[in-house]
Design an enzyme around this catalytic site. Sequence first.
Site, PDB file in Angstrom:
ATOM      1  CG  HIS A   1      -0.235   0.103   2.521  1.00  0.00           C
ATOM      2  ND1 HIS A   1       0.307  -0.997   3.160  1.00  0.00           N
ATOM      3  CD2 HIS A   1       0.048   1.178   3.317  1.00  0.00           C
ATOM      4  CE1 HIS A   1       0.871  -0.621   4.286  1.00  0.00           C
ATOM      5  NE2 HIS A   1       0.749   0.698   4.404  1.00  0.00           N
TER       6      HIS A   1
ATOM      7  CG  ASP B   1       2.010   5.189   4.717  1.00  0.00           C
ATOM      8  OD1 ASP B   1       1.506   4.049   4.620  1.00  0.00           O
ATOM      9  OD2 ASP B   1       2.933   5.450   5.511  1.00  0.00           O
TER      10      ASP B   1
ATOM     11  CG  HIS C   1       5.151   0.847   2.807  1.00  0.00           C
ATOM     12  ND1 HIS C   1       4.805   2.111   2.409  1.00  0.00           N
ATOM     13  CD2 HIS C   1       4.427   0.590   3.927  1.00  0.00           C
ATOM     14  CE1 HIS C   1       3.906   2.622   3.250  1.00  0.00           C
ATOM     15  NE2 HIS C   1       3.652   1.708   4.173  1.00  0.00           N
TER      16      HIS C   1
ATOM     17  NE  ARG D   1       6.984  -5.193  12.287  1.00  0.00           N
ATOM     18  CZ  ARG D   1       6.531  -4.008  11.851  1.00  0.00           C
ATOM     19  NH1 ARG D   1       5.374  -3.542  12.321  1.00  0.00           N
ATOM     20  NH2 ARG D   1       7.220  -3.303  10.980  1.00  0.00           N
TER      21      ARG D   1
END
Length: 324
Positions: free
Chosen positions: A229, A231, A288, A298
Site C-alpha cells: 500500500h 500511505d 511498501h 511486533r
Amino acid sequence: MAPETIRKRRNDVHKEQEAVDEKKVESEDAKVVKPKYGPYVTFPYQRVWSRCILILGVMLIVWYNSKNSKEVVLARQKDILVSRALNVECSDDYKSELDKFSGCLPEKCGRVVTDKLVSASEADMLLRFAKSGLKLGEVDGGVKILDLQSGALSKGDKFINVYSLKEAQKLFNSADFAIYKVVKTKIQHAIAHHFGVNANKIYLTKPTFFSQITNIPAKTIHDEYWQPHVDKETYKSFHYTSLLYLSDYGRDFEGGRFIYIDKNGVNTTVEPRKGRISMFTSGSENLHAVEKVTLGTRYALTVSFTCDKDYATSDPNFDKIKDI
C-alpha cells in the site's frame, strides 16, 4: 636329445618370454603414467588445499547470486546506525500536491533509518505505554491498534474508546504522554533535517497509533497488514511517515520486516530494532508492506506529518483522559 637338455632349453625360453613380457608392461605403464610435459607437481597437503579451493569457489558463487538477488537490506537488526538514507525519485502526484505548500516539498524523496534519535529509556517507556493500552483490547486477528489521539482501540471487529474506560485512569500517567511528545518532536525535526524542509511547515496529523502484530491468522481485511500500500492513498493527510520500532526482529519476533517495493523489481527491507526510527516520504514512490509475523509480537509507533494545516492535529495528552 637328452631330457636334461630339453628341460634346460624350455627354462631358457620361459625366462626369455618373461623378460619380453616385463619390458612390454613397463612400456605400457610408461605410456599411461609418463606426463607429456614432465613429471607432475606435488606439494604438501595437496588434498587439503584442493578442498579449500573448491569451497572458496562455492562461496564465490553464493556471494555472486546474493549480490544479484532482488532484495537489498537498508538496515539490519544488528546494525547501529547514526543515519542511513536511500534516495528515490518523487512520484509526480506527490510533487504536484506539495507544490501547493511553501517550504514543504522535500529536496529528495526517499527513506531514512536512524538508531540514534530515541534513547533506550524512551523506547522502554513507550513500550510500557503501548502494552498498557493495548492489553485492554481484544482481537480475533493478528493486529491490534491503539490510536493515541482518539483513544480508539481494537475490540473484536470494532473499536472502543480506551480513554472512556476506568482502567485507563490507572494505566496511563502524564509521564507517558510527556515522553511521547519529546519523541514526536525529535522525529519532526529529524524529518525536516533529512528531507530538507522547514520543521515549522510540517504538522502532526492523525492517526498516531501503537500497533501490535502477532502470527494469529487474519480475520478481517484490517488484519492484512502484509498487503502492499501507499500511505498517501490510505491516509490523505500523510506527507511524511515515521515508524518507531519498540521490539527487535529476530529476538522478540520473527518475520515482520518492513519492505519497500520498487518498480525495478527490487525489494528494500528494514529489520526492526528497538528504538529504531524509519522515516519516508508518503507518496507512491514508497509503496511498501510488512512481512507476515511468524512468531512472537511486533510493537511499533506510527507518527506522521502533513503539510496541510487543515489536517493538523494536537498532541494527545493526559488531561484529555481525566476529563472523560
